[in-house]
Write a protein that holds these residues in place. Structure first.
Motif, PDB file in Angstrom:
ATOM      1  N   GLY A  24     -59.836 -26.225 -48.115  1.00 27.47           N
ATOM      2  CA  GLY A  24     -61.124 -26.806 -47.748  1.00 27.47           C
ATOM      3  C   GLY A  24     -62.158 -25.730 -47.453  1.00 27.47           C
ATOM      4  O   GLY A  24     -63.330 -25.863 -47.813  1.00 27.47           O
ATOM      5  N   ALA A  25     -61.719 -24.650 -46.800  1.00 24.41           N
ATOM      6  CA  ALA A  25     -62.635 -23.569 -46.460  1.00 24.41           C
ATOM      7  C   ALA A  25     -63.156 -22.892 -47.719  1.00 24.41           C
ATOM      8  O   ALA A  25     -64.340 -22.534 -47.791  1.00 24.41           O
ATOM      9  CB  ALA A  25     -61.941 -22.560 -45.554  1.00 24.41           C
ATOM     10  N   ILE A  26     -62.300 -22.720 -48.706  1.00 28.58           N
ATOM     11  CA  ILE A  26     -62.746 -22.104 -49.962  1.00 28.58           C
ATOM     12  C   ILE A  26     -63.862 -22.942 -50.587  1.00 28.58           C
ATOM     13  O   ILE A  26     -64.928 -22.440 -50.924  1.00 28.58           O
ATOM     14  CB  ILE A  26     -61.559 -21.957 -50.943  1.00 28.58           C
ATOM     15  CG1 ILE A  26     -60.586 -20.896 -50.423  1.00 28.58           C
ATOM     16  CG2 ILE A  26     -62.047 -21.609 -52.334  1.00 28.58           C
ATOM     17  CD1 ILE A  26     -59.292 -20.799 -51.202  1.00 28.58           C
ATOM     18  N   ALA A  30     -67.727 -21.693 -50.463  1.00 24.71           N
ATOM     19  CA  ALA A  30     -68.310 -21.472 -51.785  1.00 24.71           C
ATOM     20  C   ALA A  30     -69.611 -22.247 -51.918  1.00 24.71           C
ATOM     21  O   ALA A  30     -70.573 -21.766 -52.507  1.00 24.71           O
ATOM     22  CB  ALA A  30     -67.329 -21.903 -52.873  1.00 24.71           C
ATOM     23  N   GLU A  31     -69.639 -23.429 -51.343  1.00 24.91           N
ATOM     24  CA  GLU A  31     -70.830 -24.267 -51.502  1.00 24.91           C
ATOM     25  C   GLU A  31     -71.976 -23.820 -50.601  1.00 24.91           C
ATOM     26  O   GLU A  31     -73.098 -23.638 -51.060  1.00 24.91           O
ATOM     27  CB  GLU A  31     -70.474 -25.728 -51.207  1.00 24.91           C
ATOM     28  CG  GLU A  31     -71.636 -26.673 -51.471  1.00 24.91           C
ATOM     29  CD  GLU A  31     -71.265 -28.113 -51.185  1.00 24.91           C
ATOM     30  OE1 GLU A  31     -70.074 -28.449 -51.322  1.00 24.91           O
ATOM     31  OE2 GLU A  31     -72.165 -28.889 -50.809  1.00 24.91           O
ATOM     32  N   VAL A  32     -71.690 -23.657 -49.304  1.00 28.84           N
ATOM     33  CA  VAL A  32     -72.777 -23.419 -48.352  1.00 28.84           C
ATOM     34  C   VAL A  32     -72.898 -21.975 -47.899  1.00 28.84           C
ATOM     35  O   VAL A  32     -73.856 -21.626 -47.212  1.00 28.84           O
ATOM     36  CB  VAL A  32     -72.624 -24.316 -47.111  1.00 28.84           C
ATOM     37  CG1 VAL A  32     -72.437 -25.761 -47.528  1.00 28.84           C
ATOM     38  CG2 VAL A  32     -71.455 -23.857 -46.254  1.00 28.84           C
ATOM     39  N   GLY A  33     -71.945 -21.147 -48.252  1.00 30.81           N
ATOM     40  CA  GLY A  33     -72.000 -19.761 -47.811  1.00 30.81           C
ATOM     41  C   GLY A  33     -71.096 -19.509 -46.620  1.00 30.81           C
ATOM     42  O   GLY A  33     -70.674 -20.438 -45.929  1.00 30.81           O
ATOM     43  N   LEU A  34     -70.868 -18.232 -46.361  1.00 25.77           N
ATOM     44  CA  LEU A  34     -69.914 -17.858 -45.317  1.00 25.77           C
ATOM     45  C   LEU A  34     -70.474 -18.108 -43.934  1.00 25.77           C
ATOM     46  O   LEU A  34     -69.751 -18.023 -42.942  1.00 25.77           O
ATOM     47  CB  LEU A  34     -69.540 -16.384 -45.483  1.00 25.77           C
ATOM     48  CG  LEU A  34     -68.969 -16.070 -46.871  1.00 25.77           C
ATOM     49  CD1 LEU A  34     -68.951 -14.580 -47.133  1.00 25.77           C
ATOM     50  CD2 LEU A  34     -67.574 -16.653 -47.002  1.00 25.77           C
ATOM     51  N   ALA A  35     -71.762 -18.422 -43.849  1.00 26.73           N
ATOM     52  CA  ALA A  35     -72.370 -18.742 -42.561  1.00 26.73           C
ATOM     53  C   ALA A  35     -72.208 -20.229 -42.244  1.00 26.73           C
ATOM     54  O   ALA A  35     -72.704 -20.698 -41.227  1.00 26.73           O
ATOM     55  CB  ALA A  35     -73.849 -18.359 -42.553  1.00 26.73           C
ATOM     56  N   ASP A 109     -65.927 -21.662 -57.403  1.00 28.30           N
ATOM     57  CA  ASP A 109     -65.573 -21.064 -56.117  1.00 28.30           C
ATOM     58  C   ASP A 109     -65.618 -19.534 -56.175  1.00 28.30           C
ATOM     59  O   ASP A 109     -66.218 -18.884 -55.331  1.00 28.30           O
ATOM     60  CB  ASP A 109     -64.167 -21.507 -55.681  1.00 28.30           C
ATOM     61  CG  ASP A 109     -64.132 -22.976 -55.325  1.00 28.30           C
ATOM     62  OD1 ASP A 109     -65.212 -23.561 -55.152  1.00 28.30           O
ATOM     63  OD2 ASP A 109     -63.022 -23.532 -55.223  1.00 28.30           O
ATOM     64  N   TRP A 110     -64.969 -18.988 -57.178  1.00 31.48           N
ATOM     65  CA  TRP A 110     -64.835 -17.536 -57.253  1.00 31.48           C
ATOM     66  C   TRP A 110     -66.186 -16.856 -57.343  1.00 31.48           C
ATOM     67  O   TRP A 110     -66.493 -15.943 -56.574  1.00 31.48           O
ATOM     68  CB  TRP A 110     -63.984 -17.146 -58.468  1.00 31.48           C
ATOM     69  CG  TRP A 110     -63.668 -15.685 -58.533  1.00 31.48           C
ATOM     70  CD1 TRP A 110     -62.562 -15.081 -58.040  1.00 31.48           C
ATOM     71  CD2 TRP A 110     -64.469 -14.648 -59.107  1.00 31.48           C
ATOM     72  NE1 TRP A 110     -62.617 -13.728 -58.269  1.00 31.48           N
ATOM     73  CE2 TRP A 110     -63.770 -13.430 -58.917  1.00 31.48           C
ATOM     74  CE3 TRP A 110     -65.692 -14.630 -59.757  1.00 31.48           C
ATOM     75  CZ2 TRP A 110     -64.277 -12.205 -59.359  1.00 31.48           C
ATOM     76  CZ3 TRP A 110     -66.195 -13.407 -60.190  1.00 31.48           C
ATOM     77  CH2 TRP A 110     -65.493 -12.206 -59.996  1.00 31.48           C
ATOM     78  N   ILE A 111     -67.003 -17.303 -58.263  1.00 33.53           N
ATOM     79  CA  ILE A 111     -68.233 -16.557 -58.544  1.00 33.53           C
ATOM     80  C   ILE A 111     -69.210 -16.666 -57.385  1.00 33.53           C
ATOM     81  O   ILE A 111     -69.931 -15.726 -57.056  1.00 33.53           O
ATOM     82  CB  ILE A 111     -68.874 -17.024 -59.881  1.00 33.53           C
ATOM     83  CG1 ILE A 111     -69.710 -15.885 -60.458  1.00 33.53           C
ATOM     84  CG2 ILE A 111     -69.697 -18.285 -59.703  1.00 33.53           C
ATOM     85  CD1 ILE A 111     -70.004 -16.066 -61.930  1.00 33.53           C
TER      86      ILE A 111
ATOM     87  N   GLY B 118     -80.942 -18.308 -54.928  1.00 30.33           N
ATOM     88  CA  GLY B 118     -80.108 -19.046 -55.859  1.00 30.33           C
ATOM     89  C   GLY B 118     -78.913 -19.664 -55.155  1.00 30.33           C
ATOM     90  O   GLY B 118     -78.618 -20.854 -55.322  1.00 30.33           O
ATOM     91  N   LEU B 119     -78.258 -18.884 -54.334  1.00 31.82           N
ATOM     92  CA  LEU B 119     -77.087 -19.390 -53.613  1.00 31.82           C
ATOM     93  C   LEU B 119     -77.476 -20.471 -52.612  1.00 31.82           C
ATOM     94  O   LEU B 119     -76.691 -21.352 -52.296  1.00 31.82           O
ATOM     95  CB  LEU B 119     -76.377 -18.240 -52.897  1.00 31.82           C
ATOM     96  CG  LEU B 119     -75.592 -17.314 -53.817  1.00 31.82           C
ATOM     97  CD1 LEU B 119     -75.230 -16.020 -53.112  1.00 31.82           C
ATOM     98  CD2 LEU B 119     -74.329 -18.006 -54.316  1.00 31.82           C
ATOM     99  N   ALA B 120     -78.701 -20.390 -52.105  1.00 33.68           N
ATOM    100  CA  ALA B 120     -79.161 -21.400 -51.147  1.00 33.68           C
ATOM    101  C   ALA B 120     -79.566 -22.693 -51.844  1.00 33.68           C
ATOM    102  O   ALA B 120     -79.891 -23.671 -51.173  1.00 33.68           O
ATOM    103  CB  ALA B 120     -80.321 -20.855 -50.327  1.00 33.68           C
TER     104      ALA B 120
END
Lengths: 217, 217
Positions: A24-26, A30-35, A109-111, B118-120
DNA sequence: GCTGTTATTGATCGTTTGATAAATGGTGCG
DNA sequence: CGCACCATTTATCAAACGATCAATAACAGC
């Protein structure tokens, strides 16, 4: 009108729960960023936020685990061998490789996590680049030289510009997925056709310049 | 031991202060991301945090201003003309263009904020891509066809794969700066040599495939 | 079924952070 | 010199957020 309790408390084995949190964390990071907030992650998982802290002492530990899970071990040593299989035309080898690489590595997810990590100043990207240069780009540069008929195989070491030329091939495919997964822009829908075409064009260019004596940087 | 008051209160004209805040915000957000704290930005500017809110009602207003400042108006309409100047060889036009584009657009601030945006999920990137395709990539694809001697200039419209081929040229240069400014990886130090080589290789490839009849997608 | 273990939750703490309001002081004008 | 204007600061609020701890409940073993 708070959190409407929809499902009763579900008790999983520690292994299963940890697996669920990491997966789930991945997807979440990946979607919202590490913040992204641990509370929102917990909500998506259908658990409470403190539960995450039972499995990962700090948020950074969870992020490190995500890095490990996403990046470590995705590269296959056999891919280097594939590039060097001179029984097949280099074009075919590259197309075969990038089909696999696109499917197994260049995922949503990866990119995205890769780019988030890069912007955050993590050294993961530099380490990954070092791996790529060693296991992929130098081998490709070597094969380009061989295919172009440029002899100085063991004599002249691979030059900076020759590695950059291998980067061009890589960049063509990589940037396609940046446009697709990061900018969410429209891209050529036929991935196989795109990869074939990208390899054709970038490889042709690499060969042409190498043939014209562009071995030395 | 708090904020040691080093400089006395400095009173600027609103115009000068706003300019200073915007410039500082660009550098700051480029470095740490759009989630950077207003307090830290203020500290770098040598002012207090509430002062920022006198000039920008919300943080989002400041970010929008940064977007506007960094992205709007950087593209020069004359660059499209440069691509079409058939008196010069296409190779020279592309090299000239990418030298300017690298200097004026693909800067540290621009490329990082562009990727953060872009990521946002901002639509800035998609709008910029639309501009690029219209003003740069389609013109390049047109010139590649002309240079390759492929006739169907006005008949067959530019295909998806032909635009992707123009993207390959662009990606080669763009990705160089991603590696440099986002991954902070070692890159070919001679930028002029890199651009020349990148254009040579990617253009050669585009021409070769187009000549082989690869016009239709 | 009873009980012990422990996975999970509810409640809460301390800090961070965007934002606001009142106090302060620099500058120009008379 | 005195005064008004307003750029800037000090103090502070409220929500967000990472993290902690005691209470609760699901499951295993007897």
């Amino acid at each position: 009108m708070q959190t409407t309790r929809v499902a009763p408390r579900q008790r999983l084995s520690p292994e299963a729960r940890e697996r669920q949190i990491v997966d789930g964390a991945i997807a979440f990071f990946a979607e919202v960023g590490l913040a992204g907030q641990t509370r929102e992650l917990a909500q998506r998982l259908g658990v409470t936020q403190p539960l995450i802290y039972r499995y990962f002492p700090t948020k950074q530990d969870l992020i490190d685990r995500v890095y490990e899970e996403v990046f470590v071990g995705r590269w296959r040593a056999e891919w280097t061998d594939l590039i060097g299989e001179r029984a097949r035309p280099l074009r075919d080898r590259l197309i075969a490789f990038y089909r696999i690489y696109a499917r197994d590595v260049l995922t949503y997810d990866w990119i995205r996590i890769y780019m988030f990590a890069g912007l955050a100043g993590e050294d993961i990207n530099r380490r990954y680049i070092a791996l790529l240069e060693d296991q992929l780009l130098v081998p490709i540069a070597r094969e380009v030289r061989a295919a172009a008929g440029a002899p100085a195989l063991s004599e002249t070491p691979v030059s900076g510009l020759e590695i950059e030329a291998a980067w061009h091939i890589h960049a063509a495919v990589f940037y396609y997925f940046v446009r697709k997964h990061i900018y969410r822009a429209k891209t050529e829908p036929d991935l196989n056709a795109f990869i074939e075409d990208a390899v054709d064009r970038t490889l042709d260019g690499a060969l042409a310049v190498t043939r014209r004596g562009g071995v030395a940087g």
